[in-house]
Design an enzyme around this catalytic site. Structure first.
Site, PDB file in Angstrom:
ATOM      1  N   GLY A   1      -0.591   4.505  -1.092  1.00  0.00           N
ATOM      2  CA  GLY A   1      -1.851   4.882  -0.461  1.00  0.00           C
ATOM      3  C   GLY A   1      -1.769   6.139   0.381  1.00  0.00           C
ATOM      4  O   GLY A   1      -0.694   6.723   0.597  1.00  0.00           O
ATOM      5  N   ASP A   2      -2.922   6.552   0.898  1.00  0.00           N
ATOM      6  CA  ASP A   2      -3.038   7.807   1.643  1.00  0.00           C
ATOM      7  C   ASP A   2      -2.212   7.794   2.924  1.00  0.00           C
ATOM      8  O   ASP A   2      -1.536   8.773   3.243  1.00  0.00           O
ATOM      9  CB  ASP A   2      -4.518   8.064   1.956  1.00  0.00           C
TER      10      ASP A   2
ATOM     11  N   LYS B   1     -17.316  13.230  16.880  1.00  0.00           N
ATOM     12  CA  LYS B   1     -16.940  14.076  15.757  1.00  0.00           C
ATOM     13  C   LYS B   1     -17.810  15.332  15.740  1.00  0.00           C
ATOM     14  O   LYS B   1     -18.886  15.350  16.323  1.00  0.00           O
ATOM     15  CB  LYS B   1     -17.077  13.302  14.447  1.00  0.00           C
TER      16      LYS B   1
ATOM     17  N   ARG C   1      -0.359  -2.039  -6.397  1.00  0.00           N
ATOM     18  CA  ARG C   1      -0.825  -2.472  -7.716  1.00  0.00           C
ATOM     19  C   ARG C   1      -0.432  -1.494  -8.815  1.00  0.00           C
ATOM     20  O   ARG C   1      -0.378  -1.861  -9.984  1.00  0.00           O
ATOM     21  CB  ARG C   1      -2.348  -2.604  -7.698  1.00  0.00           C
TER      22      ARG C   1
ATOM     23  N   LYS D   1       2.451   8.549  20.992  1.00  0.00           N
ATOM     24  CA  LYS D   1       2.503   9.954  21.378  1.00  0.00           C
ATOM     25  C   LYS D   1       3.406  10.149  22.597  1.00  0.00           C
ATOM     26  O   LYS D   1       3.412   9.345  23.525  1.00  0.00           O
ATOM     27  CB  LYS D   1       1.089  10.474  21.669  1.00  0.00           C
TER      28      LYS D   1
ATOM     29  N   ALA E   1       0.470   6.011   3.637  1.00  0.00           N
ATOM     30  CA  ALA E   1       1.896   6.060   3.304  1.00  0.00           C
ATOM     31  C   ALA E   1       2.310   7.473   2.930  1.00  0.00           C
ATOM     32  O   ALA E   1       3.366   7.960   3.357  1.00  0.00           O
ATOM     33  CB  ALA E   1       2.196   5.092   2.164  1.00  0.00           C
ATOM     34  N   ARG E   2       1.480   8.153   2.151  1.00  0.00           N
ATOM     35  CA  ARG E   2       1.824   9.482   1.676  1.00  0.00           C
ATOM     36  C   ARG E   2       1.761  10.522   2.797  1.00  0.00           C
ATOM     37  O   ARG E   2       2.604  11.419   2.886  1.00  0.00           O
ATOM     38  CB  ARG E   2       0.891   9.896   0.532  1.00  0.00           C
TER      39      ARG E   2
ATOM     40  N   ASP F   1      -1.052   1.153  16.938  1.00  0.00           N
ATOM     41  CA  ASP F   1      -2.044   2.146  17.349  1.00  0.00           C
ATOM     42  C   ASP F   1      -1.275   3.438  17.593  1.00  0.00           C
ATOM     43  O   ASP F   1      -0.524   3.552  18.571  1.00  0.00           O
ATOM     44  CB  ASP F   1      -2.767   1.701  18.620  1.00  0.00           C
ATOM     45  N   HIS F   2      -1.429   4.411  16.692  1.00  0.00           N
ATOM     46  CA  HIS F   2      -0.569   5.592  16.752  1.00  0.00           C
ATOM     47  C   HIS F   2      -0.722   6.369  18.053  1.00  0.00           C
ATOM     48  O   HIS F   2       0.185   7.118  18.437  1.00  0.00           O
ATOM     49  CB  HIS F   2      -0.823   6.509  15.543  1.00  0.00           C
TER      50      HIS F   2
ATOM     51  N   GLY G   1       0.837  -1.188   0.000  1.00  0.00           N
ATOM     52  CA  GLY G   1       0.000   0.000   0.000  1.00  0.00           C
ATOM     53  C   GLY G   1       0.876   1.243   0.000  1.00  0.00           C
ATOM     54  O   GLY G   1       0.490   2.296   0.514  1.00  0.00           O
TER      55      GLY G   1
ATOM     56  N   HIS H   1      -8.327   2.968  20.651  1.00  0.00           N
ATOM     57  CA  HIS H   1      -7.624   4.133  21.187  1.00  0.00           C
ATOM     58  C   HIS H   1      -7.957   4.385  22.659  1.00  0.00           C
ATOM     59  O   HIS H   1      -7.068   4.463  23.511  1.00  0.00           O
ATOM     60  CB  HIS H   1      -7.961   5.389  20.390  1.00  0.00           C
TER      61      HIS H   1
END
Length: 483
Positions: A20-21, A331, A51, A182, A23-24, A177-178, A17, A240
């Protein structure tokens, strides 16, 4: 004080991937910052695999653009960026077929640390794992990184764990889990277990209640189709918030070791009490002028999926018996903030005549957007006129003490470097994931069986009014959501 950056071993990191988003936006800019810090050896290689029909030059151009967009000020260092870009390679692979796998095998240096980042949908984990072994790309020393969601319920989590276990030992699997990467989350363990000041007070004799809040100002936006099948409970609470709850409540491990830490976290999850229906509040954000409602964002006008959830739970052990833990996330709320608030009990008796105020020590641990800690203490208000008490915040962000340490590390950067080091302390173990779903599943099944409908709430608010009542009826108040 200058940050000490310890280089990692030489490595090959394959990012499935890789176009992908995630990674970028996160992985590749984060790796560039680690390169700038001197932590990443010049001989290390990052191999994008996806791909898309690209060659090395095309992939390098894509990554250069991504770092220019998401890399911040560091992206202006063109000389170092060019050196980093030269370490990138690319291979076109078919996750469900045979295309590209032989080429990937030829690229891997087996004398270096090998890590494989599955930045793809969980449905592809099994296919990737199988082909990594079929083509003898992975071995017993390889490491694999997998992103959430780790299943959508207990059955799928067990299935996912079993799929990975067919090809990798548990010590090779890094469930990322980012939130656990932190700085303030890790500082929480240092404050708790590295100072005699707090640990004696960290129990039901002195703590009145604990709040954990993760508030977002954005809606579901382009994630509507995914989010509507998930909701706040699966997307945020099960992972989280659960991890934050474990770190704030766990016992001290015997040593600071991956399995010792995760053993203690697992005990917390297994001690969590079931949540009663009247201790759960679910909500959906309503339309606000030109701003669409949750149902409009999700593309489902009959959706009963929650974009907000608040709940009260307890931990059935000697340390925490009787102490409520209040969790909330949502949200389109009034501010973006992630915070843990430890509210200590009232003094048994005040010696100051005329003082009718309630003065409580409150420890606030802010995870985002501005990481730091504050302890509210009571002092005498300056000036004449007698002993008047006032509450003031004691700054515990250590900003002045650590002035000059400007190496602010993003969570993904730290976690990826931990993978290369082979340190699993900040990653979830398979039994942790399953235990979390064992607690979560009955809650979801309960509201589905009852046909509960989420309460509408105004965008830019603190959530549904019923969430305020969750604490008000027990004589408590939520801390304000503040950026």
């Amino acid at each position: 004080m200058v940050s000490r950056v310890i280089p990692v071993e030489d490595f090959d990191l394959v990012i499935f991937g890789g176009t992908g988003d995630l990674a970028r936006r996160k992985i590749l800019p984060g790796l560039f910052r680690r390169y700038l810090s001197g932590q990443m050896p010049d001989t290390s290689r990052i191999i994008g695999a996806a791909r898309s029909d690209l060659d090395d030059a095309g992939y390098r151009d894509m990554v250069r653009e991504a770092i220019a967009e998401f890399g911040g000020e560091e992206a202006k260092n063109t000389q170092e960026l060019s050196a980093f870009i030269a370490q990138l390679h690319y291979v076109t692979v078919d996750a469900k077929g045979d295309g590209g796998w032989s080429e990937l095998h030829e690229m891997i240096r087996f004398e270096a640390v090998n890590a494989f980042y599955f930045s793809v949908a969980p449905s592809l984990f099994g296919d990737l794992a199988e082909r990594l072994h079929t083509y003898k790309i992975a071995d017993k020393d390889s490491r694999v990184v997998v992103e959430k969601p780790f299943g959508r319920d207990l059955d799928t989590a067990r299935e996912l764990n079993a799929t990975l276990a067919q090809h990798f030992d548990e010590k090779q699997i890094y469930r990322i889990d980012h939130y656990l990467g932190k700085e303030t989350v890790q500082n929480l363990m240092a404050v708790r277990f590295g100072n005699i000041l707090f640990e004696p007070l960290w129990n039901n004799h002195y703590v009145d209640h604990i709040e954990i809040t993760v508030a977002e100002t954005v809606g579901v936006g382009g994630r509507g189709a995914y989010y509507d099948k998930s909701g706040a409970m699966r997307d945020m609470v099960q992972n989280h918030l659960m991890q934050l709850l474990c770190l704030i409540a766990m016992e001290a491990p015997s040593v600071f070791d991956a399995d010792a830490v995760r053993d203690e976290k697992l005990k917390v999850i297994r001690a969590l009490q079931p949540v009663e229906p009247h201790h759960i509040v679910r909500g959906q954000y309503d339309r606000a002028g030109d701003e669409p409602s949750y149902r409009e964002d999700a593309g489902n006008e009959r959706s009963f999926t929650e974009s907000f959830i608040a709940m009260r739970t307890e931990i059935a052990n000697w340390r925490w018996a009787g102490v409520p833990f209040y969790l909330r996330t949502g949200k389109k709320l009034k501010a973006r903030a992630s915070e843990i608030v430890v509210v200590f009990k009232d003094l048994g008796h005040s010696i100051f005549p005329g003082d009718q105020e309630r003065h409580r020590n409150i420890l606030s641990i802010q995870l985002q957007p501005n990481e730091g800690m504050q302890l509210r203490v009571t002092i005498k208000e300056p000036g004449p006129g007698g002993m008047r008490l006032v509450d003031v915040p004691l700054d515990m962000t250590f900003a002045e003490a650590l002035e000059g340490d400007n190496d602010t590390v993003d969570a993904y950067e730290r976690l990826i470097m931990d993978v290369i080091r082979g340190n699993q302390t900040l990653f979830m173990r398979g039994d942790e994931v399953e235990a979390a779903w064992e607690w979560t599943d009955p809650i979801i099944q309960g509201w589905e069986a009852r046909g509960d409908v989420p309460k509408l709430y105004d965008q830019g608010s603190a959530g549904p009014d019923d969430a305020l009542l969750l604490m008000h009826r027990e004589g408590r108040r939520w801390s304000q959501i503040k950026a």
